[in-house]
Design an enzyme around this catalytic site. Structure first.
Site, mmCIF file in Angstrom:
data_model
loop_
_atom_site.group_PDB
_atom_site.id
_atom_site.type_symbol
_atom_site.label_atom_id
_atom_site.label_comp_id
_atom_site.label_asym_id
_atom_site.label_seq_id
_atom_site.Cartn_x
_atom_site.Cartn_y
_atom_site.Cartn_z
ATOM 1 N N HIS A 1 0.844 -1.199 0.000
ATOM 2 C CA HIS A 1 0.000 0.000 0.000
ATOM 3 C C HIS A 1 0.881 1.252 0.000
ATOM 4 O O HIS A 1 0.700 2.158 -0.804
ATOM 5 C CB HIS A 1 -0.940 0.035 1.211
ATOM 6 C CG HIS A 1 -1.573 1.388 1.381
ATOM 7 N ND1 HIS A 1 -2.708 1.765 0.697
ATOM 8 C CD2 HIS A 1 -1.176 2.476 2.084
ATOM 9 C CE1 HIS A 1 -2.983 3.027 0.991
ATOM 10 N NE2 HIS A 1 -2.079 3.491 1.835
ATOM 11 N N HIS B 1 1.601 4.968 -2.851
ATOM 12 C CA HIS B 1 1.948 6.377 -2.620
ATOM 13 C C HIS B 1 3.148 6.899 -3.399
ATOM 14 O O HIS B 1 3.196 8.077 -3.728
ATOM 15 C CB HIS B 1 2.223 6.606 -1.126
ATOM 16 C CG HIS B 1 0.989 6.620 -0.275
ATOM 17 N ND1 HIS B 1 0.144 7.704 -0.206
ATOM 18 C CD2 HIS B 1 0.447 5.678 0.541
ATOM 19 C CE1 HIS B 1 -0.859 7.436 0.625
ATOM 20 N NE2 HIS B 1 -0.707 6.207 1.091
ATOM 21 N N GLU C 1 -5.601 9.411 -0.377
ATOM 22 C CA GLU C 1 -5.973 8.000 -0.280
ATOM 23 C C GLU C 1 -7.055 7.575 -1.275
ATOM 24 O O GLU C 1 -6.977 6.503 -1.862
ATOM 25 C CB GLU C 1 -6.441 7.661 1.145
ATOM 26 C CG GLU C 1 -5.345 7.757 2.201
ATOM 27 C CD GLU C 1 -4.249 6.694 2.063
ATOM 28 O OE1 GLU C 1 -4.363 5.784 1.214
ATOM 29 O OE2 GLU C 1 -3.252 6.807 2.800
ATOM 30 N N SER D 1 -3.982 0.700 -4.746
ATOM 31 C CA SER D 1 -3.324 -0.476 -4.166
ATOM 32 C C SER D 1 -4.334 -1.585 -3.869
ATOM 33 O O SER D 1 -3.976 -2.618 -3.327
ATOM 34 C CB SER D 1 -2.554 -0.092 -2.894
ATOM 35 O OG SER D 1 -3.433 0.438 -1.922
#
Ligand code: FE2
Length: 291
Positions: A131, A136, A177, A196
């Site tokens: 993740h 990111h 997010e 993700s």
């Protein structure tokens, strides 16, 4: 990942530095760990082209994520430094907000070093390295998004003084997010929590259930979110430049004071003044709630 969790101990765990970072200890990953990364990577990188913002795919390449195995943070940092001046550092788990903001404000992205177990490919409570890094890192290679992340960290440090962390955390949630972007090529994904996740990468873009609403800073900071399932509202930015501009040009202190007087919006709500792009059926959330 940012979590407004007050239960995190105020001091770093044993073995961590004062800033909560730990060595990634890349050599300690097992063949099974690398295989889990490769499996997740293959699934997402096959599915995302055409669905994710082009900047994300470019960032993947720039960061060298297209090579097999769990990435080495030292190498990732070297590549990111050249592109935008960011670094990636390992932390043992969730860190206190102030520590998290301080790192972002100094262009340091802190990532979990552990990877999920093979039986947890689709669901995970705490963010793992897949993740944190796959989700990111690619956009940290994009100049405007890189600046936005730093501005967010600086804003976070100020939000602590205003007692407004919960409001600001919503901005992170609904952009970094779970954000969507609408550029010339249509609606695309960019939020790390979406890209993700195999399931949410399809749901967020294609499912008729969720609302997709034009991004509005004040609206977003008034909107509660779901931590246990797919989002019911996704907020859509016009560009990373625009997101950065709004964040830098807005004086947050009066905005916090203004919204403190106003009620929150629920996760699936449509509010007055919303720029509704897709009006969702909310069927998914309704079925999950057993109604
Ligand atoms: Fe995250």
């Amino acid at each position: 990942m940012l979590k407004t969790d007050q239960d995190i101990a105020p001091v770093p765990p044993e073995g961590a530095s004062a800033d909560w970072t730990v060595p990634q200890a890349w050599d300690s990953y097992t063949a099974a760990d690398h295989a889990t990364w490769d499996k997740l990577f293959a699934r997402q990188s096959t599915m995302l082209p055409g669905r994710v913002a082009p900047a994300f795919l470019e960032g993947m390449k720039l960061a060298g994520l297209d090579r097999p195995g769990i990435p080495d943070f030292a190498e990732l940092s070297e590549r990111l430094m050249k592109a935008t001046g960011w670094r990636v550092l390992a932390v043992p788990g969730l860190v206190p907000e102030e520590v998290f903001f301080e790192h972002l404000a100094n262009r340091r992205f802190v990532a979990g070093r552990f990877i999920r177990k093979p039986e947890q490919l689709d669901y995970l409570q705490e963010p793992d390295i897949f993740h944190d890094v796959f989700g990111h890192v690619p956009l940290l290679a994009h100049p405007a998004f890189a600046d936005y992340m730093q501005a967010y960290g600086q804003g976070g440090l100020r939000a602590i003084e205003h007692g407004a962390i919960e409001r600001l955390a919503r901005l992170y949630w609904h952009t970094v997010e779970f954000g969507l972007i609408r550029d010339g090529a249509g609606m695309k994904l960019y939020g790390a929590g979406i890209v993700s996740s195999y399931g949410e990468s399809i749901f967020a873009l294609d499912d008729p259930s969720p609302n997709r609403i034009g991004f509005d800073l004040k609206r977003v900071m008034r909107t509660r979110y779901r931590i246990d399932d797919y989002q019911q509202n996704y907020f859509v930015i016009d560009s990373f430049d625009d997101l950065l501009r709004q964040t830098i040009e807005t004086d947050f202190a009066p905005l916090y004071a203004e919204i403190a007087e106003q009620p929150d919006h629920e996760p699936g709500e449509i509010a007055d003044g919303d720029k509704v792009i897709t009006l969702g059926t909310q069927d998914y959330a309704r079925e999950k709630a057993g109604r």
